[in-house]
Scaffold this motif. Structure first.
Motif, PDB file in Angstrom:
ATOM      1  N   THR A 187       0.832  -1.203   0.000  1.00  0.00           N
ATOM      2  CA  THR A 187       0.000   0.000   0.000  1.00  0.00           C
ATOM      3  C   THR A 187       0.866   1.253   0.000  1.00  0.00           C
ATOM      4  OG1 THR A 187      -0.084   0.055   2.429  1.00  0.00           O
ATOM      5  CG2 THR A 187      -1.833  -1.161   1.293  1.00  0.00           C
ATOM      6  N   ARG A 188       0.223   2.356  -0.313  1.00  0.00           N
ATOM      7  CA  ARG A 188       0.759   3.694  -0.098  1.00  0.00           C
ATOM      8  C   ARG A 188      -0.406   4.578   0.341  1.00  0.00           C
ATOM      9  NH1 ARG A 188       1.969   6.184  -6.161  1.00  0.00           N
ATOM     10  NH2 ARG A 188      -0.140   5.918  -7.006  1.00  0.00           N
ATOM     11  N   TYR A 189      -0.102   5.639   1.069  1.00  0.00           N
ATOM     12  CA  TYR A 189      -1.194   6.456   1.604  1.00  0.00           C
ATOM     13  C   TYR A 189      -0.814   7.926   1.577  1.00  0.00           C
ATOM     14  CZ  TYR A 189       1.456   6.815   5.987  1.00  0.00           C
ATOM     15  OH  TYR A 189       2.421   7.066   6.923  1.00  0.00           O
ATOM     16  N   LYS A 190      -1.851   8.734   1.585  1.00  0.00           N
ATOM     17  CA  LYS A 190      -1.718  10.186   1.675  1.00  0.00           C
ATOM     18  C   LYS A 190      -2.539  10.676   2.856  1.00  0.00           C
ATOM     19  CE  LYS A 190      -1.100  10.918  -3.313  1.00  0.00           C
ATOM     20  NZ  LYS A 190      -1.631  11.597  -4.526  1.00  0.00           N
ATOM     21  N   THR A 191      -2.060  11.750   3.476  1.00  0.00           N
ATOM     22  CA  THR A 191      -2.719  12.299   4.652  1.00  0.00           C
ATOM     23  C   THR A 191      -3.203  13.713   4.355  1.00  0.00           C
ATOM     24  OG1 THR A 191      -1.202  11.039   6.051  1.00  0.00           O
ATOM     25  CG2 THR A 191      -2.478  12.761   7.111  1.00  0.00           C
ATOM     26  N   SER A 192      -4.410  13.994   4.779  1.00  0.00           N
ATOM     27  CA  SER A 192      -4.958  15.345   4.652  1.00  0.00           C
ATOM     28  C   SER A 192      -5.678  15.696   5.946  1.00  0.00           C
ATOM     29  CB  SER A 192      -5.913  15.447   3.459  1.00  0.00           C
ATOM     30  OG  SER A 192      -7.016  14.579   3.629  1.00  0.00           O
ATOM     31  N   GLU A 193      -5.779  16.982   6.209  1.00  0.00           N
ATOM     32  CA  GLU A 193      -6.445  17.430   7.424  1.00  0.00           C
ATOM     33  C   GLU A 193      -7.332  18.624   7.107  1.00  0.00           C
ATOM     34  OE1 GLU A 193      -2.829  20.198   9.203  1.00  0.00           O
ATOM     35  OE2 GLU A 193      -3.071  18.138   9.908  1.00  0.00           O
ATOM     36  N   GLN A 194      -8.423  18.711   7.875  1.00  0.00           N
ATOM     37  CA  GLN A 194      -9.395  19.786   7.688  1.00  0.00           C
ATOM     38  C   GLN A 194      -9.609  20.497   9.023  1.00  0.00           C
ATOM     39  OE1 GLN A 194     -13.240  18.452   6.436  1.00  0.00           O
ATOM     40  NE2 GLN A 194     -14.112  20.502   6.332  1.00  0.00           N
ATOM     41  N   LEU A 195      -9.472  21.811   9.018  1.00  0.00           N
ATOM     42  CA  LEU A 195      -9.658  22.597  10.236  1.00  0.00           C
ATOM     43  C   LEU A 195     -11.144  22.708  10.559  1.00  0.00           C
ATOM     44  CD1 LEU A 195      -8.451  24.378  12.481  1.00  0.00           C
ATOM     45  CD2 LEU A 195      -8.646  26.321  10.903  1.00  0.00           C
ATOM     46  N   SER A 205      -6.425  24.175  18.158  1.00  0.00           N
ATOM     47  CA  SER A 205      -7.247  23.967  16.968  1.00  0.00           C
ATOM     48  C   SER A 205      -7.777  22.537  16.963  1.00  0.00           C
ATOM     49  CB  SER A 205      -6.451  24.234  15.689  1.00  0.00           C
ATOM     50  OG  SER A 205      -5.954  25.569  15.674  1.00  0.00           O
ATOM     51  N   ASN A 206      -8.902  22.346  16.302  1.00  0.00           N
ATOM     52  CA  ASN A 206      -9.526  21.037  16.169  1.00  0.00           C
ATOM     53  C   ASN A 206      -9.529  20.657  14.696  1.00  0.00           C
ATOM     54  OD1 ASN A 206     -10.944  18.694  16.637  1.00  0.00           O
ATOM     55  ND2 ASN A 206     -12.938  19.704  16.697  1.00  0.00           N
ATOM     56  N   TYR A 207      -8.927  19.482  14.385  1.00  0.00           N
ATOM     57  CA  TYR A 207      -8.796  19.027  13.005  1.00  0.00           C
ATOM     58  C   TYR A 207      -9.484  17.680  12.820  1.00  0.00           C
ATOM     59  CZ  TYR A 207      -5.173  22.583  12.188  1.00  0.00           C
ATOM     60  OH  TYR A 207      -4.492  23.768  12.056  1.00  0.00           O
ATOM     61  N   LYS A 208      -9.867  17.413  11.573  1.00  0.00           N
ATOM     62  CA  LYS A 208     -10.276  16.086  11.124  1.00  0.00           C
ATOM     63  C   LYS A 208      -9.220  15.578  10.147  1.00  0.00           C
ATOM     64  CE  LYS A 208     -15.309  15.863  11.632  1.00  0.00           C
ATOM     65  NZ  LYS A 208     -16.585  15.660  10.920  1.00  0.00           N
ATOM     66  N   PHE A 209      -8.768  14.336  10.362  1.00  0.00           N
ATOM     67  CA  PHE A 209      -7.697  13.770   9.565  1.00  0.00           C
ATOM     68  C   PHE A 209      -8.245  12.667   8.660  1.00  0.00           C
ATOM     69  CE2 PHE A 209      -5.912  15.415  13.473  1.00  0.00           C
ATOM     70  CZ  PHE A 209      -4.813  16.145  13.029  1.00  0.00           C
ATOM     71  N   THR A 210      -7.768  12.624   7.440  1.00  0.00           N
ATOM     72  CA  THR A 210      -8.165  11.616   6.472  1.00  0.00           C
ATOM     73  C   THR A 210      -6.924  10.943   5.918  1.00  0.00           C
ATOM     74  OG1 THR A 210     -10.136  12.882   5.843  1.00  0.00           O
ATOM     75  CG2 THR A 210      -9.391  11.175   4.311  1.00  0.00           C
ATOM     76  N   TYR A 211      -6.911   9.604   5.985  1.00  0.00           N
ATOM     77  CA  TYR A 211      -5.817   8.806   5.437  1.00  0.00           C
ATOM     78  C   TYR A 211      -6.359   8.027   4.243  1.00  0.00           C
ATOM     79  CZ  TYR A 211      -3.441   9.876   9.817  1.00  0.00           C
ATOM     80  OH  TYR A 211      -2.860  10.528  10.879  1.00  0.00           O
ATOM     81  N   SER A 212      -5.870   8.364   3.068  1.00  0.00           N
ATOM     82  CA  SER A 212      -6.295   7.700   1.835  1.00  0.00           C
ATOM     83  C   SER A 212      -5.276   6.616   1.491  1.00  0.00           C
ATOM     84  CB  SER A 212      -6.395   8.725   0.704  1.00  0.00           C
ATOM     85  OG  SER A 212      -6.797   8.105  -0.501  1.00  0.00           O
ATOM     86  N   VAL A 213      -5.679   5.369   1.643  1.00  0.00           N
ATOM     87  CA  VAL A 213      -4.795   4.223   1.437  1.00  0.00           C
ATOM     88  C   VAL A 213      -5.134   3.576   0.105  1.00  0.00           C
ATOM     89  CG1 VAL A 213      -3.983   2.025   2.372  1.00  0.00           C
ATOM     90  CG2 VAL A 213      -4.664   3.866   3.924  1.00  0.00           C
TER      91      VAL A 213
END
Length: 481
Positions: A187-195, A205-213
Motif C-alpha cells: 500500500t501507499r497512503y496520503k494524509t490530509s487534514e481539515q480545520l 485547533s480542532n482538526y479532522k484527519f483523512t488517510y487515503s490508502v
C-alpha cells in the motif's frame, strides 16, 4: 490518657472526606479517573476500590490498614466502603479507627460516547481503495482484520464502491489501522487534514484527519508484465510473470523456469505495473498428458503439460503444449484454469514490446474441480463478516450477482489453498452439519468424484462462541421442566 479518652479527644479521620462523587458513563460503562481517563471497573472489584481510594485526599497522612466494600443495592447509585486506618497521635501511641465512606455515582457521558451519540462525527478516517474489478482482496482483508481484532476502535465502517471506509474517534487509532494495512498488503497512503474549529485565546485547533490508502491493483493468480528496467534488476528475469502470492510484497513466479522474485512495496510504487488479466479472464483446460522435466522448487514441479480447451474438447483436435509449475498436482483427466494468451489482446505498452514468438500460448494457473462445483452441497464451515454500513449510492441490485460471485471465488480459494486459509479464522457451520445428517446418502459415482477434492478438516475450524444473556442455568431449568 487511657485508650477510650484518646479516641474521644482525637479523631484521626479528620481531614478525610466521608462522602465523594464517582462519574460513570452509561454508554461504555466506564468510570472517570481524573483528570480525563476513563477506566473499566466492575462493582466490588479491585479496580473500583483503587479508584475510590484515589478520590480521598487525606489518606496520604494516615496509614491504610484495610479497605473493603459494604453491600448496597446496584440501582441505588451508592457505593459504600469501609476503611481501617492507623495514625500516631502521641509519642509511641498509635490509634486505629474504622470508618465508612459513601460514594455517589453520578452519570456523565465520556468524550467517545458523546461523539457516537452525535451523527457523522469522527476525528479520523481511513479510506481504503483498490482499482480492480473484484472484491476478493477486501474479502481477505476483512478476515485478517477480524482475526487480529484491528476494528475494535472503529466508530463506524462504511462500504464504498471501490473499498471500505473506517471511522475513528482518535487519530492514533487510525494510524494503527494504516500501519496494519501496510504490514499485510502493498500500500501507499496520503494524509490530509481539515480545520474544524480554533481557539485564538488558547492557541488550540480542532482538526479532522483523512488517510487515503491505495492498495496495489495486483492480485493473486494475475499475470503481469513488469517493466524491462525492473526485470534487469532481478537478474534479467522474463517480463511476463504470474502472481503467486500477495503479502506486504508481491511474489512473482516464472512458470518456465520456476524462478521467483519478491517485489517490495517501495520498489513496486517506483516501477508500477498493472495486471494484464485477472481471475475473470481465466478459462478451463482439460489435461491430456503430463511430462515432468525434473526441476523442483518447494511445492512446484516443472513439467510440460498437454491441454485442450474445454469448449473445444471433442469438437476439434487443437492441443496446446505448455510449460507449467503445476507438475506435482496435475494428472491426465484433470481440469485446470489458465490464460489463453494466443487469443488475448492486452492494452499494455510493455507487453507490446515483447517478442511474440517467445511467449507461451497458454499459461496454467491452478487446478479446479468442476464436478464438485456442480453439486449444491452446503459447506461445513463459514466465515464471520464485519458490520459494515452500505453506501446509499451503491447500486446493490445490479451488483448483487457480482458480489456473490466474488464471495464464491474467495471461498474456493480458501478450500483449495491450505496455506491461504491458515492465515484466517474458519468457524464450524452448525446448520450445515444438521442438514447433512438429514440428507440421503449420495451414490457411489459422486463419492468417486469427490476423492481428490481438498476438504477443510475439523481441526482447522473454530467453535463459534455464543453468549447467553439469560444466564447459565436457564437452559438447564427448562430441560428439567
Amino acid at each position: 490518657m487511657c485508650v477510650n479518652c484518646i479516641r474521644n479527644e482525637v479523631d484521626i479521620t479528620d481531614g478525610i472526606p466521608k462522602q465523594a462523587t464517582l462519574h460513570f458513563c452509561k454508554g461504555c460503562e466506564r468510570y472517570l479517573q481524573p483528570p480525563g481517563i476513563w477506566v473499566m471497573a466492575q462493582l466490588e472489584s479491585r479496580e473500583l476500590l483503587t479508584l475510590c481510594l484515589k478520590k480521598l485526599k487525606g489518606l496520604n497522612k494516615v496509614r491504610l490498614i484495610d479497605a473493603g466494600f459494604i453491600w448496597t443495592e446496584p440501582h441505588s447509585r451508592r457505593i459504600k466502603a469501609k476503611l481501617t486506618i492507623q495514625k500516631e497521635v502521641f509519642a509511641s501511641t498509635i490509634l486505629q479507627q474504622i470508618f465508612e465512606v459513601e460514594y455517589v455515582v453520578s452519570t456523565q457521558q465520556c468524550d467517545e460516547c458523546t461523539r457516537l451519540a452525535a451523527q457523522n462525527t469522527w476525528k479520523a478516517t481511513v479510506q481504503v481503495r483498490q482499482k480492480v474489478e473484484h472484491k476478493r482482496t477486501f474479502l481477505y482483508l476483512e478476515q485478517l482484520i477480524l482475526k487480529h481484532n484491528v476494528h475494535k476502535d472503529t466508530t463506524n465502517i462504511k462500504e464504498a464502491r471501490d473499498g471500505i471506509d473506517f471511522f475513528y474517534g482518535q487519530r492514533g487509532h487510525a494510524i494503527k489501522m494504516v500501519e496494519f494495512l501496510s504490514s499485510v498488503t502493498p500500500t501507499r497512503y496520503k494524509t490530509s487534514e481539515q480545520l474544524i474549529s480554533t481557539d485564538i485565546h488558547a492557541s488550540t485547533s480542532n482538526y479532522k484527519f483523512t488517510y487515503s490508502v491505495e492498495i496495489a491493483p495486483v492480485c493473486k493468480d494475475d499475470i503481469v508484465c513488469i517493466p524491462k528496467k525492473l526485470a534487469a534488476q532481478f537478474g534479467n528475469i522474463p517480463q511476463l510473470l504470474l502472481v503467486s502470492r500477495i503479502s506486504n510484497s508481491i511474489h512473482l513466479i516464472d512458470v518456465n523456469t520456476l524462478n521467483t522474485v519478491d517485489v517490495l512495496c517501495t520498489v513496486y510504487w517506483r516501477h508500477q505495473f498493472i495486471a494484464l488479466a485477472s481471475v475473470k479472464n481465466m478459462i478451463e483446460f482439460y489435461v491430456l498428458d503430463v511430462e515432468p522435466l525434473g526441476p523442483v522448487r518447494g511445492k512446484h514441479v516443472l513439467a510440460d503439460i498437454h491441454v485442450a480447451r474445454m469448449t473445444d474438447f471433442g469438437r476439434n483436435d487443437d492441443v496446446y503444449i505448455c510449460r507449467s509449475h503445476l507438475g506435482a498436482i496435475l494428472s491426465p483427466g484433470d481440469t485446470v484454469l489458465g490464460y489463453d494468451l494466443s487469443r488475448s489482446n492486452f492494452n499494455n505498452d510493455a507487453y507490446d514490446k515483447l517478442d511474440r514468438t517467445s511467449l507461451p500460448d497458454v499459461m496454467l494457473v491452478r487446478k479446479t474441480f468442476p464436478a464438485r462445483r456442480k453439486k449444491n452441497k452446503q459447506r461445513q464451515w463459514k466465515l464471520h463478516q464485519l458490520g459494515k454500513e452500505v453506501d446509499e449510492m451503491l447500486p446493490r441490485k445490479q451488483e448483487q450477482a457480482r458480489i456473490e460471485n466474488d464471495m464464491e471465488m474467495f471461498m474456493r480459494d480458501i478450500e483449495e489453498d491450505p496455506e491461504f486459509r491458515s492465515t484466517i479464522n474458519i468457524f464450524k457451520n452448525a446448520n450445515a452439519a444438521a442438514n447433512e445428517n438429514a440428507m440421503v446418502d449420495v451414490n457411489e459415482e459422486e463419492e468417486e468424484e469427490e476423492e481428490d477434492f481438498p476438504e477443510i478438516s475439523l481441526e482447522e475450524m473454530l467453535e463459534e462462541i455464543k453468549i447467553n444473556d439469560d444466564g447459565p442455568d436457564d437452559d438447564a431449568m427448562m430441560e428439567e421442566d
